[in-house]
Design a protein around this motif. Structure first.
Motif, PDB file in Angstrom:
ATOM      1  N   LEU A  84      40.336  47.963  15.327  1.00 20.57           N
ATOM      2  CA  LEU A  84      39.789  47.264  16.487  1.00 20.57           C
ATOM      3  C   LEU A  84      38.263  47.255  16.428  1.00 20.57           C
ATOM      4  N   GLN A  85      37.666  48.336  15.960  1.00 19.20           N
ATOM      5  CA  GLN A  85      36.207  48.378  15.846  1.00 19.20           C
ATOM      6  C   GLN A  85      35.701  47.343  14.842  1.00 19.20           C
ATOM      7  N   TYR A  86      36.385  47.218  13.723  1.00 19.29           N
ATOM      8  CA  TYR A  86      35.958  46.219  12.733  1.00 19.29           C
ATOM      9  C   TYR A  86      36.138  44.800  13.286  1.00 19.29           C
ATOM     10  N   PHE A  87      37.206  44.600  14.050  1.00 20.19           N
ATOM     11  CA  PHE A  87      37.392  43.298  14.693  1.00 20.19           C
ATOM     12  C   PHE A  87      36.228  42.999  15.624  1.00 20.19           C
ATOM     13  N   PHE A  88      35.858  43.971  16.462  1.00 25.52           N
ATOM     14  CA  PHE A  88      34.734  43.784  17.379  1.00 25.52           C
ATOM     15  C   PHE A  88      33.432  43.528  16.620  1.00 25.52           C
ATOM     16  N   ALA A  89      33.228  44.263  15.534  1.00 24.83           N
ATOM     17  CA  ALA A  89      31.989  44.114  14.764  1.00 24.83           C
ATOM     18  C   ALA A  89      31.875  42.708  14.180  1.00 24.83           C
ATOM     19  N   MET A  90      32.979  42.180  13.691  1.00 24.29           N
ATOM     20  CA  MET A  90      32.961  40.832  13.107  1.00 24.29           C
ATOM     21  C   MET A  90      32.904  39.758  14.197  1.00 24.29           C
ATOM     22  N   ALA A  91      33.722  39.916  15.218  1.00 17.90           N
ATOM     23  CA  ALA A  91      33.733  38.930  16.305  1.00 17.90           C
ATOM     24  C   ALA A  91      32.395  38.911  17.028  1.00 17.90           C
ATOM     25  N   GLY A  92      31.814  40.092  17.265  1.00 16.21           N
ATOM     26  CA  GLY A  92      30.513  40.169  17.918  1.00 16.21           C
ATOM     27  C   GLY A  92      29.419  39.524  17.090  1.00 16.21           C
ATOM     28  N   ALA A  93      29.505  39.665  15.778  1.00 19.51           N
ATOM     29  CA  ALA A  93      28.528  39.005  14.903  1.00 19.51           C
ATOM     30  C   ALA A  93      28.631  37.496  15.045  1.00 19.51           C
ATOM     31  N   GLY A  94      29.848  37.000  15.291  1.00 21.52           N
ATOM     32  CA  GLY A  94      30.032  35.561  15.475  1.00 21.52           C
ATOM     33  C   GLY A  94      29.372  35.025  16.727  1.00 21.52           C
ATOM     34  N   ALA A  95      29.006  35.916  17.653  1.00 21.69           N
ATOM     35  CA  ALA A  95      28.288  35.503  18.860  1.00 21.69           C
ATOM     36  C   ALA A  95      26.790  35.394  18.619  1.00 21.69           C
ATOM     37  N   VAL A  96      26.324  35.906  17.461  1.00 19.00           N
ATOM     38  CA  VAL A  96      24.906  35.820  17.043  1.00 19.00           C
ATOM     39  C   VAL A  96      23.980  36.309  18.163  1.00 19.00           C
ATOM     40  N   GLU A  97      24.158  37.575  18.525  1.00 19.15           N
ATOM     41  CA  GLU A  97      23.306  38.179  19.546  1.00 19.15           C
ATOM     42  C   GLU A  97      22.670  39.472  19.061  1.00 19.15           C
ATOM     43  N   GLY A  98      22.549  39.637  17.769  1.00 18.53           N
ATOM     44  CA  GLY A  98      21.991  40.858  17.215  1.00 18.53           C
ATOM     45  C   GLY A  98      23.094  41.809  16.821  1.00 18.53           C
ATOM     46  N   SER A  99      22.734  42.812  16.048  1.00 12.02           N
ATOM     47  CA  SER A  99      23.732  43.788  15.612  1.00 12.02           C
ATOM     48  C   SER A  99      24.089  44.702  16.771  1.00 12.02           C
ATOM     49  N   ILE A 100      25.138  45.466  16.575  1.00  8.70           N
ATOM     50  CA  ILE A 100      25.599  46.392  17.615  1.00  8.70           C
ATOM     51  C   ILE A 100      24.483  47.329  18.029  1.00  8.70           C
ATOM     52  N   LYS A 101      23.811  47.898  17.049  1.00 11.39           N
ATOM     53  CA  LYS A 101      22.767  48.882  17.337  1.00 11.39           C
ATOM     54  C   LYS A 101      21.624  48.256  18.122  1.00 11.39           C
ATOM     55  N   TRP A 102      21.157  47.093  17.701  1.00 12.58           N
ATOM     56  CA  TRP A 102      20.063  46.408  18.406  1.00 12.58           C
ATOM     57  C   TRP A 102      20.499  46.043  19.834  1.00 12.58           C
ATOM     58  N   TRP A 103      21.670  45.500  19.944  1.00 13.60           N
ATOM     59  CA  TRP A 103      22.172  45.029  21.235  1.00 13.60           C
ATOM     60  C   TRP A 103      22.309  46.183  22.222  1.00 13.60           C
ATOM     61  N   CYS A 104      22.945  47.270  21.786  1.00 12.39           N
ATOM     62  CA  CYS A 104      23.195  48.405  22.677  1.00 12.39           C
ATOM     63  C   CYS A 104      21.907  49.115  23.072  1.00 12.39           C
ATOM     64  N   ARG A 105      20.936  49.128  22.186  1.00  9.72           N
ATOM     65  CA  ARG A 105      19.661  49.752  22.525  1.00  9.72           C
ATOM     66  C   ARG A 105      19.017  49.039  23.721  1.00  9.72           C
ATOM     67  N   GLY A 106      19.000  47.701  23.684  1.00 12.71           N
ATOM     68  CA  GLY A 106      18.434  46.936  24.795  1.00 12.71           C
ATOM     69  C   GLY A 106      19.256  47.066  26.058  1.00 12.71           C
ATOM     70  N   HIS A 107      20.588  47.089  25.905  1.00 10.50           N
ATOM     71  CA  HIS A 107      21.438  47.148  27.095  1.00 10.50           C
ATOM     72  C   HIS A 107      21.363  48.509  27.773  1.00 10.50           C
ATOM     73  N   ARG A 108      21.282  49.556  26.984  1.00  8.91           N
ATOM     74  CA  ARG A 108      21.153  50.885  27.588  1.00  8.91           C
ATOM     75  C   ARG A 108      19.802  51.021  28.302  1.00  8.91           C
ATOM     76  N   ALA A 109      18.776  50.405  27.764  1.00 11.93           N
ATOM     77  CA  ALA A 109      17.481  50.397  28.455  1.00 11.93           C
ATOM     78  C   ALA A 109      17.586  49.642  29.772  1.00 11.93           C
ATOM     79  N   HIS A 110      18.340  48.551  29.766  1.00  9.57           N
ATOM     80  CA  HIS A 110      18.534  47.771  30.995  1.00  9.57           C
ATOM     81  C   HIS A 110      19.186  48.618  32.085  1.00  9.57           C
ATOM     82  N   HIS A 111      20.199  49.396  31.723  1.00  9.37           N
ATOM     83  CA  HIS A 111      20.868  50.233  32.720  1.00  9.37           C
ATOM     84  C   HIS A 111      19.985  51.389  33.167  1.00  9.37           C
ATOM     85  N   ARG A 112      19.254  51.969  32.252  1.00  3.90           N
ATOM     86  CA  ARG A 112      18.422  53.123  32.622  1.00  3.90           C
ATOM     87  C   ARG A 112      17.237  52.716  33.487  1.00  3.90           C
ATOM     88  N   TYR A 113      16.681  51.534  33.240  1.00  5.62           N
ATOM     89  CA  TYR A 113      15.456  51.127  33.944  1.00  5.62           C
ATOM     90  C   TYR A 113      15.661  49.839  34.740  1.00  5.62           C
TER      91      TYR A 113
END
Length: 477
Positions: free
Chosen positions: A123-152
């Motif tokens: 399931l993780q590999y499915f998410f990694a590939m499907a998420g890449a198809g959304a062209v919104e940055g890699s998991i690490k880049w995306w989550c870093r910004g989103h966690r900042a959004h929640h914290r601040y």
């Protein structure tokens, strides 16, 4: 949600002993050594980029994001003008929209950013590939910004601060260079994931493959529509996924209500849920981010929740986190009480006991000769404007002028309604010295005030309304 381009991780302000002695790696939490006053210190010391003007706008554009977000829809629109949309391609484009969208909502967002459940490796590999198809940055880049959004949330350290406007939070923050670096957020846990590292290394290949090649090849092989697949399931589908995701940053902070907490801007609304694959119950999500659900009621639209639950049924997901229902209800009750308090403050209430004059029986008798005063439950009431309106006839009030009508009012002649009791309290003009008769203490408080909403400081303050706490039933929030 995060951007279509990577961001650098904000380093700690200082390096403490642990950081000085040990080698800093991707596994080291980025916020391990930040000071207690990190937010205030950062806003004070970190210099923001200058305001955008006609003189410098071309220097401040983030040309990578700008190109992706403007050229893609142009290609899609022009392509659609010259490419017939077949029904098979349309259905596949919708299907692929949900596939890549779930890669973001169920994968990037609820699994990796918030760790709200456990996902199997397939399931993780499915998410990694499907998420890449959304062209919104890699998991690490995306989550870093989103966690900042929640914290601040809603501060200048929030990458997509909703207080800067709907356009800014939707897409504007990606069109230009960040005016200041997002606040520090730890993603060291993701650095330990083999799937995250694999996607990060192969991200460019994955976005080309999943974003454009796969949605082109499948329609070509199955029904001979390669161009339709590229335009509709590839390019235009990508535009829809982008703006669907961006609505979580913008629309979900603008449209709807805050049934769980109103400290910040997130809101709940069905429309936002419909356009974001279920991420529209955003007020709940910001209050309980570790919950795998956005919608807690069975009839609310949250296909991401349904997908995760289905994955659990077939063994692909486990340990779905649910915030304690008792605490969720507390949040709802708090907001309900706030609404009741707001309504309460628009209403007129009886005079505070401390503001009423205390007079003796002789004075009461003397004043009753000049105006129609009636004693009920120890309170003196002026019934001048109600004698002719009394449902039982004016004679019943007139004969009680200058007398104690407590027994008659509370069932001796007629057991008056709560509404009558509330109205009577508005006519109080004084308190009889010695108070109300023994055994009628509860009659001193009109029904509308027995559950009056009171803040905790009003319950103990000598300046608060006596009726807010004398009954012992006041609610505080």
């Amino acid at each position: 949600m995060s951007s279509v381009y990577p961001r650098k991780t904000t380093p700690p302000l200082t390096k403490g002993p642990a950081m000085a002695k040990d080698k800093v790696t991707d596994d080291t939490p980025a916020d391990i050594d930040i000071p207690d006053n990190y937010v205030a210190h950062t806003l004070k010391t970190q210099k923001a980029l200058p305001p955008i003007s006609w003189a410098n706008w071309y220097k401040e554009i983030n040309w990578l994001s700008f190109t992706i977000l403007t050229v893609t829809p142009v290609i899609g629109i022009i392509g659609a003008m010259f490419t017939k949309l077949r029904w098979e391609t349309f259905l596949f484009a919708v299907f692929y929209y949900f596939v890549t969208g779930l890669g973001i909502t169920a994968g990037y967002h609820r699994f990796w950013a918030h760790r709200s459940y456990n996902a199997s490796k397939p399931l993780q590999y499915f998410f990694a590939m499907a998420g890449a198809g959304a062209v919104e940055g890699s998991i690490k880049w995306w989550c870093r910004g989103h966690r900042a959004h929640h914290r601040y949330t809603d501060t200048d350290l929030d990458p997509y601060n909703a207080h800067k406007g709907l356009y800014w939070s939707h897409i504007g923050w990606m069109m230009v260079k960040p005016r200041r670096r997002p606040g520090v957020a730890d993603v060291s846990d993701l650095s330990k994931s083999a799937v995250v590292r694999w996607q990060h290394r192969n991200y460019l290949t994955l976005i080309i493959t999943m974003g454009f090649i796969v949605p082109t090849i499948i329609p070509w092989l199955l029904w001979g529509d390669a161009m339709g697949g590229y335009i509709y399931a590839g390019v235009l589908r990508l535009c829809f996924v982008h703006h669907s995701t961006f609505c979580v940053n913008s629309l979900a902070h603008w449209l709807g209500e805050a049934p769980f907490d109103d400290k910040h801007t997130p809101r709940d609304h069905l429309i936002t849920a419909l356009v974001t694959i279920g991420e529209g119950y955003h007020n709940f999500h910001h209050q309980f981010p570790m919950d795998y659900r956005n919608a807690i009621k069975w009839y609310q639209y949250d296909p991401t929740k349904w997908f995760i639950a289905a994955c659990q049924k077939v063994g692909l997901a486990s340990h779905l986190k649910i915030f304690p229902p008792n605490e969720i209800r507390k949040g709802q009750l708090t907001m309900q009480l706030k609404k009741l308090r707001a309504t309460q403050e628009t209403l007129a209430w009886p005079s505070n006991n401390d503001d009423l004059p205390v007079i003796n029986w002789d004075s009461f008798q003397e004043q009753a000769q000049k105006r129609p005063l009636v004693l009920i439950s120890g309170f003196i009431h002026d019934v001048t404007d109600f004698i002719d309106e009394h449902p039982g006839g004016p004679h019943l009030l007139i004969k009680m002028i200058g007398k104690d009508a407590t027994t008659a009012f509370f069932g001796g002649v007629y057991d008056h309604s709560n509404a009558a009791h509330n109205l009577l309290a508005m006519k109080r003009v004084g308190i009889l010295h010695g108070g109300h008769p023994h055994g009628l203490e509860d009659k001193a408080i009109p029904p509308s005030q027995r559950l009056k909403i009171a803040r905790y400081n009003e319950l103990s303050s000598p300046y608060g309304s006596s009726t807010a706490y004398s009954d012992g039933e006041g609610m505080a929030y």
